[in-house]
Design a protein around this motif. Structure first.
Motif, PDB file in Angstrom:
ATOM      1  N   ALA A 226      31.872  80.249  11.248  1.00 14.14           N
ATOM      2  CA  ALA A 226      30.692  80.308  10.384  1.00 14.14           C
ATOM      3  C   ALA A 226      30.105  78.951  10.040  1.00 14.14           C
ATOM      4  O   ALA A 226      28.931  78.854   9.680  1.00 14.14           O
ATOM      5  N   THR A 227      30.891  77.880  10.138  1.00 13.82           N
ATOM      6  CA  THR A 227      30.429  76.587   9.641  1.00 13.82           C
ATOM      7  C   THR A 227      30.557  75.500  10.690  1.00 13.82           C
ATOM      8  O   THR A 227      31.353  75.604  11.637  1.00 13.82           O
ATOM      9  N   VAL A 228      29.799  74.422  10.479  1.00 15.52           N
ATOM     10  CA  VAL A 228      29.884  73.257  11.349  1.00 15.52           C
ATOM     11  C   VAL A 228      31.269  72.622  11.238  1.00 15.52           C
ATOM     12  O   VAL A 228      31.819  72.123  12.222  1.00 15.52           O
ATOM     13  N   GLU A 229      31.848  72.641  10.042  1.00 15.28           N
ATOM     14  CA  GLU A 229      33.179  72.073   9.844  1.00 15.28           C
ATOM     15  C   GLU A 229      34.203  72.779  10.725  1.00 15.28           C
ATOM     16  O   GLU A 229      35.076  72.141  11.321  1.00 15.28           O
ATOM     17  N   GLU A 230      34.104  74.102  10.834  1.00 19.13           N
ATOM     18  CA  GLU A 230      35.037  74.851  11.672  1.00 19.13           C
ATOM     19  C   GLU A 230      34.821  74.556  13.153  1.00 19.13           C
ATOM     20  O   GLU A 230      35.771  74.588  13.948  1.00 19.13           O
ATOM     21  N   LEU A 231      33.587  74.283  13.534  1.00 18.37           N
ATOM     22  CA  LEU A 231      33.317  73.899  14.919  1.00 18.37           C
ATOM     23  C   LEU A 231      34.047  72.615  15.295  1.00 18.37           C
ATOM     24  O   LEU A 231      34.363  72.383  16.464  1.00 18.37           O
ATOM     25  N   ASN A 232      34.317  71.777  14.309  1.00 17.85           N
ATOM     26  CA  ASN A 232      34.866  70.448  14.570  1.00 17.85           C
ATOM     27  C   ASN A 232      36.297  70.256  14.078  1.00 17.85           C
ATOM     28  O   ASN A 232      36.830  69.145  14.166  1.00 17.85           O
ATOM     29  N   SER A 233      36.921  71.296  13.562  1.00 21.63           N
ATOM     30  CA  SER A 233      38.257  71.138  12.991  1.00 21.63           C
ATOM     31  C   SER A 233      39.373  71.400  13.990  1.00 21.63           C
ATOM     32  O   SER A 233      40.540  71.154  13.697  1.00 21.63           O
TER      33      SER A 233
ATOM     34  N   VAL B 147      41.591  71.127  17.680  1.00 26.09           N
ATOM     35  CA  VAL B 147      41.969  70.107  18.657  1.00 26.09           C
ATOM     36  C   VAL B 147      41.278  70.411  19.984  1.00 26.09           C
ATOM     37  O   VAL B 147      40.816  69.520  20.675  1.00 26.09           O
ATOM     38  N   PHE B 148      41.203  71.682  20.331  1.00 29.21           N
ATOM     39  CA  PHE B 148      40.423  72.131  21.481  1.00 29.21           C
ATOM     40  C   PHE B 148      40.200  73.639  21.350  1.00 29.21           C
ATOM     41  O   PHE B 148      40.856  74.324  20.570  1.00 29.21           O
ATOM     42  N   GLY B 149      39.213  74.150  22.109  1.00 30.57           N
ATOM     43  CA  GLY B 149      39.011  75.590  22.226  1.00 30.57           C
ATOM     44  C   GLY B 149      37.932  76.201  21.375  1.00 30.57           C
ATOM     45  O   GLY B 149      37.556  77.354  21.593  1.00 30.57           O
ATOM     46  N   VAL B 150      37.417  75.475  20.381  1.00 29.49           N
ATOM     47  CA  VAL B 150      36.342  75.978  19.521  1.00 29.49           C
ATOM     48  C   VAL B 150      35.200  74.963  19.553  1.00 29.49           C
ATOM     49  O   VAL B 150      35.422  73.784  19.262  1.00 29.49           O
ATOM     50  N   PRO B 151      33.995  75.405  19.938  1.00 24.66           N
ATOM     51  CA  PRO B 151      33.626  76.728  20.430  1.00 24.66           C
ATOM     52  C   PRO B 151      34.180  76.962  21.836  1.00 24.66           C
ATOM     53  O   PRO B 151      34.700  76.041  22.456  1.00 24.66           O
ATOM     54  N   MET B 152      34.061  78.209  22.346  1.00 21.01           N
ATOM     55  CA  MET B 152      34.674  78.587  23.605  1.00 21.01           C
ATOM     56  C   MET B 152      33.674  78.505  24.763  1.00 21.01           C
ATOM     57  O   MET B 152      32.580  79.074  24.683  1.00 21.01           O
ATOM     58  N   LEU B 153      34.053  77.778  25.808  1.00 19.98           N
ATOM     59  CA  LEU B 153      33.198  77.669  26.985  1.00 19.98           C
ATOM     60  C   LEU B 153      33.040  79.033  27.655  1.00 19.98           C
ATOM     61  O   LEU B 153      34.010  79.780  27.809  1.00 19.98           O
ATOM     62  N   ILE B 154      31.792  79.360  28.074  1.00 22.47           N
ATOM     63  CA  ILE B 154      31.544  80.610  28.792  1.00 22.47           C
ATOM     64  C   ILE B 154      31.004  80.276  30.185  1.00 22.47           C
ATOM     65  O   ILE B 154      30.788  79.108  30.524  1.00 22.47           O
ATOM     66  N   LYS B 155      30.773  81.308  30.997  1.00 20.18           N
ATOM     67  CA  LYS B 155      30.389  81.102  32.396  1.00 20.18           C
ATOM     68  C   LYS B 155      28.879  80.910  32.538  1.00 20.18           C
ATOM     69  O   LYS B 155      28.090  81.610  31.904  1.00 20.18           O
TER      70      LYS B 155
ATOM     71  N   GLY C   3      41.893  83.166  30.316  1.00 22.02           N
ATOM     72  CA  GLY C   3      42.192  81.788  30.676  1.00 22.02           C
ATOM     73  C   GLY C   3      41.651  80.823  29.652  1.00 22.02           C
ATOM     74  O   GLY C   3      41.150  79.748  29.983  1.00 22.02           O
ATOM     75  N   ARG C   4      41.779  81.194  28.398  1.00 21.17           N
ATOM     76  CA  ARG C   4      41.266  80.373  27.302  1.00 21.17           C
ATOM     77  C   ARG C   4      42.372  80.144  26.264  1.00 21.17           C
ATOM     78  O   ARG C   4      43.151  81.048  25.963  1.00 21.17           O
ATOM     79  N   GLY C   5      42.411  78.933  25.763  1.00 20.67           N
ATOM     80  CA  GLY C   5      43.344  78.603  24.700  1.00 20.67           C
ATOM     81  C   GLY C   5      42.597  77.909  23.586  1.00 20.67           C
ATOM     82  O   GLY C   5      41.521  77.352  23.795  1.00 20.67           O
ATOM     83  N   LYS C   6      43.181  77.919  22.405  1.00 18.38           N
ATOM     84  CA  LYS C   6      42.608  77.159  21.295  1.00 18.38           C
ATOM     85  C   LYS C   6      43.729  76.705  20.368  1.00 18.38           C
ATOM     86  O   LYS C   6      44.743  77.399  20.199  1.00 18.38           O
ATOM     87  N   LEU C   7      43.536  75.523  19.798  1.00 19.81           N
ATOM     88  CA  LEU C   7      44.490  74.941  18.856  1.00 19.81           C
ATOM     89  C   LEU C   7      43.726  74.649  17.589  1.00 19.81           C
ATOM     90  O   LEU C   7      42.913  73.721  17.537  1.00 19.81           O
ATOM     91  N   VAL C   8      43.962  75.465  16.556  1.00 21.16           N
ATOM     92  CA  VAL C   8      43.131  75.437  15.348  1.00 21.16           C
ATOM     93  C   VAL C   8      44.000  75.242  14.105  1.00 21.16           C
ATOM     94  O   VAL C   8      45.182  75.576  14.113  1.00 21.16           O
ATOM     95  N   PRO C   9      43.436  74.697  13.034  1.00 16.45           N
ATOM     96  CA  PRO C   9      44.217  74.473  11.816  1.00 16.45           C
ATOM     97  C   PRO C   9      44.786  75.772  11.259  1.00 16.45           C
ATOM     98  O   PRO C   9      44.162  76.824  11.333  1.00 16.45           O
ATOM     99  N   VAL C  10      45.998  75.666  10.725  1.00 17.10           N
ATOM    100  CA  VAL C  10      46.622  76.815  10.074  1.00 17.10           C
ATOM    101  C   VAL C  10      45.934  77.067   8.753  1.00 17.10           C
ATOM    102  O   VAL C  10      45.763  76.154   7.940  1.00 17.10           O
ATOM    103  N   LYS C  11      45.507  78.283   8.519  1.00 18.06           N
ATOM    104  CA  LYS C  11      44.802  78.613   7.276  1.00 18.06           C
ATOM    105  C   LYS C  11      45.781  79.028   6.194  1.00 18.06           C
ATOM    106  O   LYS C  11      46.809  79.598   6.464  1.00 18.06           O
TER     107      LYS C  11
END
Length: 496
Positions: free
Chosen positions: A253-260, A262-270, A488-496
């Protein structure tokens, strides 16, 4: 009389021998005074600012004409008690000595200040001491742009061409100020944002651009109170609608979450054709809102969402776009869209009909692994691997979606840390490339491509490249690793 004379003579001889012996020992083991004065000592600094886990250097110039025998550095609170024996090291005392002693502060040190006493002793036993104050308020980290435009940003040419600049800057100690310069925009005055010692500051600016096709350079610089600085540059291009080579799905929902992450957010599409894109996404809960953006770090300047005037079409305006709402939980969604004609379509795929390349059922007993009549009796599982297949942090499988995995325990990571891992199966013999996923780009992973030499026969996509994931962590904290073997997608995101 003779006996008495002999005794007297013997005592006299013994006394003389002892006297000569004493003189001889003194000549061999001591050093003559030159001036008999105390040593002199000048420390390079009487106050050292540092931080837990860092090294300090105790430096100074020591002199004594009689000769320096030793230097002692002592601080009970830091468990420091070091004696440097110069005679033992050099075979003789030193009339001049440049002290340079490094000491590591423990990572878990909680104290705020300490006193290290440095004592210099000469060959005559004379000594002088000097205290050095060590405080844990050192500032060694430069400011970090936690939210900022990417290195290249496109703005669509319109009757009123706008660019919404959003910056978030943080520092581990205290920020001083931030500057924004766009020298090629006529009339745009350089901005200076005062931080006043705060640890973070936010800045937003709506910039009106000339409605002409042009390229601008934005230079943003952040300074902390200790003089450390970080420069970030962006190339801003005003253009007609581009056929973007990359497009991303944003489910936050937020720009902060887009940047928080390590990788995977936002998700690359084809990118499937000219101005055409296809997004596959597993929807864990009903009511997920998604947008599509060509830049990774912000919803502006271009954001594709539902046109508020016609929900059957898309708009690229981040200020008016409405989210596409995924109402069904536990299914894979497929969204196809065309940015040129603003059309889109949505379909779903059940988890049961989805496939992934894993060659065996997770946690199964896998027989005839090499197709040679043999067997492998251990359980088949895979997970996060940083060294070899004997040391794999095992994934847990989602109870609803067998293609979705995660690490049960968070990864505790530090800012500046460069990771190094792949997703790999466990085995005691250290098999390589049996069942493994590697990434498209080591420094900035966006896809996890299957690289194993054994895979599900139904999986027909070609193997990827042998790139280990090596992203650099931007912010210290605890992170959860998610991996979808179907996507074939991974993400590493902060623990809430």
């Amino acid at each position: 009389m003779k006996k008495q004379f002999m005794n007297v003579s013997f005592l006299a001889f013994l006394s003389m021998a002892l006297s000569f012996s004493t003189v001889s020992c003194s000549d061999d083991s001591s050093y003559p005074d030159v001036d008999g004065q105390d040593p002199t000592m000048k420390m390079a600094s009487e106050h050292i600012q540092t931080a837990a886990g860092r090294s300090i250097s105790l430096k100074g110039t020591l002199e004594d004409k009689d000769g320096i025998a030793s230097v002692n550095l002592k601080c009970a609170d830091l468990n420091l008690n070091k004696t440097i024996d110069l005679i033992e090291i050099y075979g003789e005392p030193k009339v001049s000595y440049d002290l340079d002693y490094k000491f590591q502060i423990q990572k878990d040190e909680i104290g705020e200040s300490f006193t290290v006493t440095v004592t210099t002793t000469d060959v005559g036993g004379r000594s002088v001491s000097q205290d050095v104050l060590v405080t844990m308020d050192g500032d060694f980290e430069s400011p970090v742009f936690t939210v900022a435009p990417g290195s290249e940003v496109a703005v669509l040419l319109k009757s009123e061409t706008r660019f919404a600049l959003t910056l978030n800057i943080s520092d581990d100690r205290a920020l001083d100020y931030v500057t924004v310069q766009i020298p090629s925009i006529s009339g745009y005055e350089p901005k200076r944002i005062e931080a006043n010692g705060q640890k973070s500051v936010e800045f937003k600016d709506k910039i009106i651009l000339p409605s002409v096709l042009k390229v601008y350079d934005i230079v943003m610089t952040a300074y902390d109170k200790s003089g450390n600085s970080t420069i970030k540059t962006t190339t801003l291009t005003v253009s007609e609608l581009q056929d973007f080579s990359k497009m991303y799905l944003a489910d936050v929902a937020t720009v902060e979450e887009l940047n928080s992450d390590v990788f995977g957010v936002p998700m690359l599409i084809k990118h499937t054709g000219a101005y055409e894109y296809e997004a596959e996404y597993y929807n864990q809960k009903a009511g997920t809102n998604i947008f599509f953006i060509p830049q990774k770090t912000d919803f502006a300047p271009i954001c594709f969402g539902l046109d508020p005037e016609d929900s059957n079409r898309l708009t690229d305006d981040p200020e008016t776009a409405k989210p596409i709402v995924l109402s069904q939980a536990g299914v894979y969604y497929k969204v196809k869209f065309n940015t040129m004609n603003s059309t889109y379509s949505i379909s779903t795929l059940s988890v049961a009909n989805a496939i992934d390349p894993a060659p065996h059922e997770f946690n199964s007993i896998s027989l005839d692994t090499w197709d040679n009549g043999g067997s492998w009796l251990q359980k088949f599982y895979f997970g996060y691997m940083t060294s070899n297949p004997r040391e794999v942090a095992t994934f847990v499988q989602d109870p609803t979606n067998p293609h979705l995995y995660s690490l049960p325990d968070p990864l505790v990571l530090e800012a500046g840390q460069k990771m190094n891992f792949v997703i790999h199966n466990w085995h005691s013999d250290g098999w390589w490339n049996y069942c493994t996923w590697r990434v498209d780009n080591s420094d900035a992973p966006e896809t996890f491509d299957y690289y194993g030499n054994k895979k599900n026969p139904a999986w027909t996509e070609p193997n990827g490249k042998d790139n280990w994931a090596k992203p650099v962590v931007q912010k210290s904290g605890s992170y959860k690793l998610w991996f979808d073997a179907h996507l074939g997608r991974g993400k590493l995101v902060p623990v809430k």
